[in-house]
Design an enzyme around this catalytic site. Structure first.
Site, PDB file in Angstrom:
ATOM      1  N   ASP A  13      44.077  41.103  32.217  1.00  0.00           N
ATOM      2  CA  ASP A  13      44.894  40.755  33.363  1.00  0.00           C
ATOM      3  C   ASP A  13      44.574  39.302  33.727  1.00  0.00           C
ATOM      4  O   ASP A  13      43.553  38.750  33.291  1.00  0.00           O
ATOM      5  CB  ASP A  13      44.553  41.703  34.521  1.00  0.00           C
ATOM      6  CG  ASP A  13      45.327  41.385  35.781  1.00  0.00           C
ATOM      7  OD1 ASP A  13      46.551  41.207  35.685  1.00  0.00           O
ATOM      8  OD2 ASP A  13      44.710  41.298  36.853  1.00  0.00           O
ATOM      9  N   ASP A  15      45.647  37.352  37.335  1.00  0.00           N
ATOM     10  CA  ASP A  15      45.306  37.147  38.745  1.00  0.00           C
ATOM     11  C   ASP A  15      44.173  38.069  39.179  1.00  0.00           C
ATOM     12  O   ASP A  15      44.256  39.291  39.027  1.00  0.00           O
ATOM     13  CB  ASP A  15      46.516  37.387  39.632  1.00  0.00           C
ATOM     14  CG  ASP A  15      47.599  36.340  39.429  1.00  0.00           C
ATOM     15  OD1 ASP A  15      47.314  35.312  38.790  1.00  0.00           O
ATOM     16  OD2 ASP A  15      48.726  36.544  39.916  1.00  0.00           O
ATOM     17  N   ASP A 218      41.603  44.210  37.405  1.00  0.00           N
ATOM     18  CA  ASP A 218      40.975  44.319  38.721  1.00  0.00           C
ATOM     19  C   ASP A 218      41.726  45.212  39.699  1.00  0.00           C
ATOM     20  O   ASP A 218      41.226  45.490  40.781  1.00  0.00           O
ATOM     21  CB  ASP A 218      40.832  42.930  39.353  1.00  0.00           C
ATOM     22  CG  ASP A 218      42.165  42.385  39.865  1.00  0.00           C
ATOM     23  OD1 ASP A 218      43.160  42.404  39.099  1.00  0.00           O
ATOM     24  OD2 ASP A 218      42.222  41.956  41.032  1.00  0.00           O
TER      25      ASP A 218
END
Length: 284
Positions: A13, A15, A218
């Site tokens: 991922d 961001d 996250d």
């Protein structure tokens, strides 16, 4: 681990994971990024960002590996990438691409139809200045974020209508996933996990090798990706807290953002090359 019989790929991922949540930088990940290049380990972005956003970031990373955009809506392999054969790929721009999501115009039509009964607004409703204000993106980055192909990040005015909205979306073949900042409309059946599985199978078939996959994320919309990799890593949020998920073998990175990404990935590679993957569960 014998590199001749097993090869590694990394899905990440962006961001809040490779990129810091507040400033979107990856400076503290440079040591692990350099190691991936040196060891010729593909780094595959798997993100809610658009194709144009990822292209911009890949230039900064000097990355020429495949990538997955808009929460699994599309997979893009550069033409002639390692001379791979890619079944059912379409030739688009400089890529061989696999489309899993629904067209963006279809999602926008759904939003316009549902808005009289459920108040919501997404990237397509905001000008560039408002998008910058809501996300902290720069002018150039906000322009790229609005150039969408498969998904729409959005906010609801009344969270109590979430189930009603989900039901209406499913009737149109559209799902809702939760990201770090926004909810996202996405074509039903297309998610990060589905895209990761396709990419893994393409690498395994072309390499004629067992593939060890590492995934780092996250937020909740990364869970489908983390379920499909051999070594899942959860990066904490900026406040140090983790998403509350139960996943076999999940590794929790010790720090947020690019610093935690760098530490976790470095430790995983060290362990793989010295002791093998069965020792990973004792790392943290």
């Amino acid at each position: 681990m014998h590199k001749k019989t097993r090869r590694i790929i990394v899905f990440t991922d962006l961001d809040g994971t490779l990129l810091n949540h507040r400033d979107y930088t990856f400076e503290e990940a440079r040591p692990a990024l350099a190691r991936l290049k040196k060891e010729q380990i593909p780094l595959i972005a798997c993100t809610s960002k658009t194709r144009r956003e990822v292209e911009f970031l890949r230039d900064k990373l000097t990355n020429d590996d495949p990538f997955i955009v808009e929460n699994g809506g599309g997979i893009f392999f550069p033409h002639d990438y390692q001379r791979f054969t890619i079944p059912e790929a379409l030739g688009i721009s400089v890529y061989k691409s696999i489309m899993l999501g629904v067209p963006y115009a279809r999602i926008r039509r759904f939003i316009e139809n549902i808005r009289p009964t459920i108040a919501l607004e997404g990237f397509g409703d905001w000008g560039v200045s408002e998008l910058m204000e809501r996300t902290g993106l720069s002018l150039d980055a906000a322009i790229l974020a609005k150039d969408r192909e498969f998904t729409e990040p959005f906010l609801m005015h009344n969270q109590g209508q979430f189930e009603e909205l989900s039901h209406a979306a499913r009737n149109e073949g559209i799902s809702i996933t939760r990201g770090g900042r926004f909810l996202h409309f996405i074509g039903e059946g297309s998610d990060k996990g589905a895209a990761v599985n396709i990419v893994k199978s393409i690498f395994a078939a072309n390499w004629k090798s067992h593939v060890i996959s590492i995934g780092l994320g996250d937020s909740l919309n990364d869970v489908s990706m983390l379920r499909q990799v051999d070594i899942p890593v959860m990066i904490p949020h900026a406040d140090g807290g983790y998403e509350d998920i139960a996943l076999p073998g999940l590794i929790q990175a010790p720090l947020p953002g690019s610093r935690g990404w760098n530490t976790a990935l470095t430790n995983i590679l060290d362990t793989l090359y010295t002791k093998g993957d069965k020792h990973l569960k004792t790392m943290y």
